[in-house]
Design an enzyme around this catalytic site. Sequence first.
Site, PDB file in Angstrom:
ATOM      1  N   PHE A 164       0.867  -1.184   0.000  1.00 31.75           N
ATOM      2  CA  PHE A 164       0.000   0.000   0.000  1.00 31.75           C
ATOM      3  C   PHE A 164       0.897   1.225   0.000  1.00 31.75           C
ATOM      4  O   PHE A 164       1.523   1.545   1.020  1.00 31.75           O
ATOM      5  CB  PHE A 164      -0.886  -0.043   1.241  1.00 31.75           C
ATOM      6  CG  PHE A 164      -1.886   1.077   1.360  1.00 31.75           C
ATOM      7  CD1 PHE A 164      -2.937   1.192   0.480  1.00 31.75           C
ATOM      8  CD2 PHE A 164      -1.789   1.996   2.403  1.00 31.75           C
ATOM      9  CE1 PHE A 164      -3.883   2.208   0.620  1.00 31.75           C
ATOM     10  CE2 PHE A 164      -2.721   3.016   2.557  1.00 31.75           C
ATOM     11  CZ  PHE A 164      -3.766   3.119   1.655  1.00 31.75           C
ATOM     12  N   ARG A 217      12.038 -17.556  38.302  1.00 33.23           N
ATOM     13  CA  ARG A 217      13.198 -16.810  38.803  1.00 33.23           C
ATOM     14  C   ARG A 217      13.122 -16.658  40.318  1.00 33.23           C
ATOM     15  O   ARG A 217      12.130 -16.151  40.860  1.00 33.23           O
ATOM     16  CB  ARG A 217      13.237 -15.428  38.142  1.00 33.23           C
ATOM     17  CG  ARG A 217      14.312 -14.491  38.645  1.00 33.23           C
ATOM     18  CD  ARG A 217      15.693 -14.966  38.291  1.00 33.23           C
ATOM     19  NE  ARG A 217      16.682 -13.927  38.532  1.00 33.23           N
ATOM     20  CZ  ARG A 217      17.989 -14.128  38.538  1.00 33.23           C
ATOM     21  NH1 ARG A 217      18.472 -15.346  38.307  1.00 33.23           N
ATOM     22  NH2 ARG A 217      18.823 -13.126  38.752  1.00 33.23           N
ATOM     23  N   GLU A 233       0.168   3.465  10.442  1.00 35.61           N
ATOM     24  CA  GLU A 233      -1.295   3.508  10.280  1.00 35.61           C
ATOM     25  C   GLU A 233      -1.920   4.667  11.062  1.00 35.61           C
ATOM     26  O   GLU A 233      -3.063   4.597  11.493  1.00 35.61           O
ATOM     27  CB  GLU A 233      -1.950   2.185  10.703  1.00 35.61           C
ATOM     28  CG  GLU A 233      -1.527   0.980   9.907  1.00 35.61           C
ATOM     29  CD  GLU A 233      -2.096   0.970   8.501  1.00 35.61           C
ATOM     30  OE1 GLU A 233      -3.258   1.353   8.321  1.00 35.61           O
ATOM     31  OE2 GLU A 233      -1.366   0.568   7.588  1.00 35.61           O
TER      32      GLU A 233
END
Length: 383
Positions: free
Chosen positions: A123, A272, A367
């Site tokens: 596009f 962890r 966008e």
Amino acid sequence: MDFRLSPEEELIQKTVRELARGPIAERAAKLDKSGAFPHDNLRDLAGLGMLGPTIPEAYGGAPLSKVAYNLILEEIAWACASTSVTVAVHTSVAASPIVELGSAAVKERFLPKLASGEWLGCFALTEPGAGSDVAALATTAVKEGDHYRLNGSKVFITNGNHAGSAIVAARTEPNHGPTAGHKGLSLFAVETSWKGFGKDGAEHKLGLCASDTARLSFNDLLVPKDNLLGKPGAGFKALMGTLNASRISIGAQAVGIATRAFDEARAYAAERRQFGKPIAANQAVQWKLADMDVRIEAARLLVMKAAQAADEGRLTPEMGSRAKLFSSETATWATNQAVQIHGGNGYTTDYVVERLMRDAKVTEIYEGTSEIQRLVIAKQLLA
């Protein structure tokens, strides 16, 4: 109000999730490091019909609801954001204008190739001097008999170097002032193999390293007049409609990235150990995870609300902008939290969260930037 997915949507989500969290996820780190284009991922998705979800069956597509379509993009983004944006551009802004505005001949020529993956679509809108200000486009299309002659250049074009087709925005009327600029834009369906279509290199980016971001040029590119999409000079309205729908897709990508960040952070926090216990036992970490969960859920609901509205023909500009704005900012925030939970390990390439943080940032930019989305929303609120 029913938030449940239909059986078909659940099946589509499950099918794409298996592919995404299998081969696509396994390839993601290597693609990010090498910057190689995700050809194998696109081939696998094409095999499932996932390159034609916006294209009618008559042209080889496998049309889906907008809800199902955005679920696909979310699942792919969880595994590889570069692949997700590649697919999103191909299936939305590179295909939808042809579906909605193309002549019968253009549809027959372009859509089957896009649906099968024979052609990848791009596009071509953004230019060096025209990003958010669409009316500042300088690419020209001059009518000459049965053709338009295109001249100009484009930047930041996703898929451009690998594309077989392009939707090109160009000016068919002179630009005399800011309001006239909106009225003089047109869209064209273009084959990238035509003489005069230039592929002029790629950008090297912070994130989405396996996504192609091209520079394009048009030098006396002759486009048949029948490849004009819609009426001459009426391209701005088509552009805005196309972008409004595609912004939902960016929201879906952002949700996928944020969800992966949460999943990685939760698993790491449980494993962890510091000071004799898992770090997940610390309230500070628990609160981070809780806040991530709430914001991601809210983002997903905004995306799905907008997608459902699109399915029902009642999508308004602010719906797409809300989904894109909140989801993209959530993705950037959530990936930052995931890196923080990982501590020093999160800043190394041994863990996926550093890639997610780099990939998330651009969802606030392309966008339509977050600033533009706020302007769209405010305009609707004050109308």
